[in-house]
Design an enzyme around this catalytic site. Structure first.
Site, PDB file in Angstrom:
ATOM      1  CG  HIS A 123     -94.360 -82.348   7.766  1.00  0.00           C
ATOM      2  ND1 HIS A 123     -94.067 -82.387   9.113  1.00  0.00           N
ATOM      3  CD2 HIS A 123     -94.917 -83.552   7.461  1.00  0.00           C
ATOM      4  CE1 HIS A 123     -94.445 -83.573   9.593  1.00  0.00           C
ATOM      5  NE2 HIS A 123     -94.966 -84.289   8.624  1.00  0.00           N
ATOM      6  CG  ASP A 160    -100.027 -86.275  10.714  1.00  0.00           C
ATOM      7  OD1 ASP A 160    -100.746 -86.536   9.744  1.00  0.00           O
ATOM      8  OD2 ASP A 160     -98.824 -86.617  10.786  1.00  0.00           O
ATOM      9  CG  HIS A 162     -95.312 -87.703  10.762  1.00  0.00           C
ATOM     10  ND1 HIS A 162     -96.304 -88.259   9.978  1.00  0.00           N
ATOM     11  CD2 HIS A 162     -94.287 -88.577  10.786  1.00  0.00           C
ATOM     12  CE1 HIS A 162     -95.868 -89.437   9.525  1.00  0.00           C
ATOM     13  NE2 HIS A 162     -94.662 -89.655  10.005  1.00  0.00           N
ATOM     14  CG  ASP A 247    -100.108 -89.983   9.831  1.00  0.00           C
ATOM     15  OD1 ASP A 247    -100.866 -89.428  10.647  1.00  0.00           O
ATOM     16  OD2 ASP A 247     -99.180 -89.377   9.239  1.00  0.00           O
ATOM     17  CE1 TYR A 291     -99.431 -90.267   3.629  1.00  0.00           C
ATOM     18  CE2 TYR A 291     -98.825 -90.586   5.941  1.00  0.00           C
ATOM     19  CZ  TYR A 291     -98.989 -89.762   4.845  1.00  0.00           C
ATOM     20  OH  TYR A 291     -98.730 -88.424   4.954  1.00  0.00           O
TER      21      TYR A 291
HETATM   22 ZN    ZN Z   1     -98.171 -87.596   9.289  1.00  0.00          ZN
END
Ligand code: ZN
Length: 349
Positions: A123, A160, A162, A247, A291
């Site tokens: 990110h 991922d 995200h 994740d 996580y």
């Molecule tokens: Zn992520």
């Protein structure tokens, strides 16, 4: 040959507070798993700090100065990203850890590698910390392979949960780095629609696969085998870097995907086959999210087994691993496939 692994207790020095999911405990559970007895033998690769010149390949000077200036202090960088006293040092060691693993793959010390680092990177923008990320480890790694090793085509696969907005932006107008991302949508950071397909020279070299929650091992494997593999066969990467997000594991507190530990191993096997086609097997994974601590630990264990050539056969393991391809997958993939076929030959079915 043994896979290479980068991990270091110092990756626990960056700490955004007791209640933050991107916590030092993520490294602690991995260290404990490896110390107790790894699933396969591996070669430990010691990390080094990245240099400011290396960070500068992706990040703006003023931003690097800003992160350096947080050393010894606690400074909020965005809504969910806090620089602590040791964040600068740890972030340098994270990027440098991946660079060392790339060097060891390039010089043939290891066939492939897994960099278990934090903070994560995908990110991070050229001049902004975002989403638990400070420096874009994977993007710096791709630049390293091009600038220091003379490679011409790098594939970054980002599985991922995200979307890796920072990685997309870093290479959006370039065709030497192909970025392929699967991600849950809608979700943070809100980028990653399929129509963002690169620009100019880079048109066709930024591939986004947004997905609804609930995707299984079979769904991800289908995307890798039927969408990514044909693109990789045409792009012919000389190295594959993976922004490895755990994740997407079943049970992760931030997401709704349902990948089993064995699924991470099988996805790794699929990427190894692509790397074998054009990159002499050269593959390195760098840790991004993940996580749920047991799921992270078990997923990493399975990835290590796969990297060592000891991956488990299909449809073994947990009930998640035996779930079929989601009925909605075909419809969900349609807009992405329509876009991708403007540049790549992807067979129907
Ligand atoms: Zn992520």
């Amino acid at each position: 040959m043994k896979p290479g692994v980068v991990i270091d207790r110092r990756y626990m020095d960056h700490d955004m507070g007791a209640s933050h999911v991107e916590s030092p405990r993520r490294i602690e559970v991995l260290l404990r798993m490896l110390e107790k007895g790894p699933p396969v033998p591996y070669l430990a690769i010691p990390p080094r700090p990245a240099t400011e010149e290396e960070l500068g390949w992706i990040h703006e000077r003023g931003y690097i100065d800003l992160v350096r200036s947080t050393a010894g202090k606690t400074v909020p960088m965005d809504a969910d990203t806090v620089a602590g006293p040791k964040t600068w040092e740890t972030a340098l060691l994270a990027a440098g850890g991946l660079l060392e693993s790339l060097d060891r793959v390039m010089d043939g010390t290891v066939p492939n590698a897994l960099a278990l680092v934090r903070p994560p990177g995908h990110h991070a923008e050229a001049s902004q910390a975002r989403g638990f990320c400070f420096f874009n480890n994977a993007a710096i790694g791709a630049e390293h392979l091009i600038r220091r090793h003379g490679l011409r085509r790098i594939l970054i696969v980002d599985d991922d949960l995200h979307h890796g907005n920072g990685t997309e932006h870093a290479f959006y107008e370039r065709r030497d780095v192909l970025y392929f991302s699967t991600h849950q949508s809608p979700l943070y950071p809100g980028t990653g629609a399929a129509r963002f397909f690169g620009h100019g020279e880079g048109f066709g070299y930024n591939l986004n696969v947004p997905l609804l929650a609930g995707k299984t091992d079979a769904d991800y494997l289908q995307i890798f085998e039927k969408v990514l593999a044909p693109v990789a066969a045409q792009f012919r990467p000389e190295f594959i870097i993976v922004s490895a997000g755990f994740d997407i594991a079943a049970g992760d507190p931030l997401g709704g995907m349902e990948v089993s530990p064995g699924g991470f191993g099988r996805l790794t096997g699929s990427l190894m086959a692509m790397a074998a086609q054009s990159a002499a097997g050269r593959l390195a994974l760098v840790l991004e999210g993940g996580y749920d601590l047991p799921a992270l630990r078990d997923g990493v264990g399975e990835v290590l087994m796969a990297l060592a050539g000891k991956g488990r056969p299909l449809s073994s393991g947990s009930p998640e691993a035996r779930k079929p391809v989601s009925p909605s997958l075909r419809v969900e993939l349609a807009p992405a496939l329509q876009t991708f076929r403007k540049r790549w030959d992807i067979p129907e079915g």
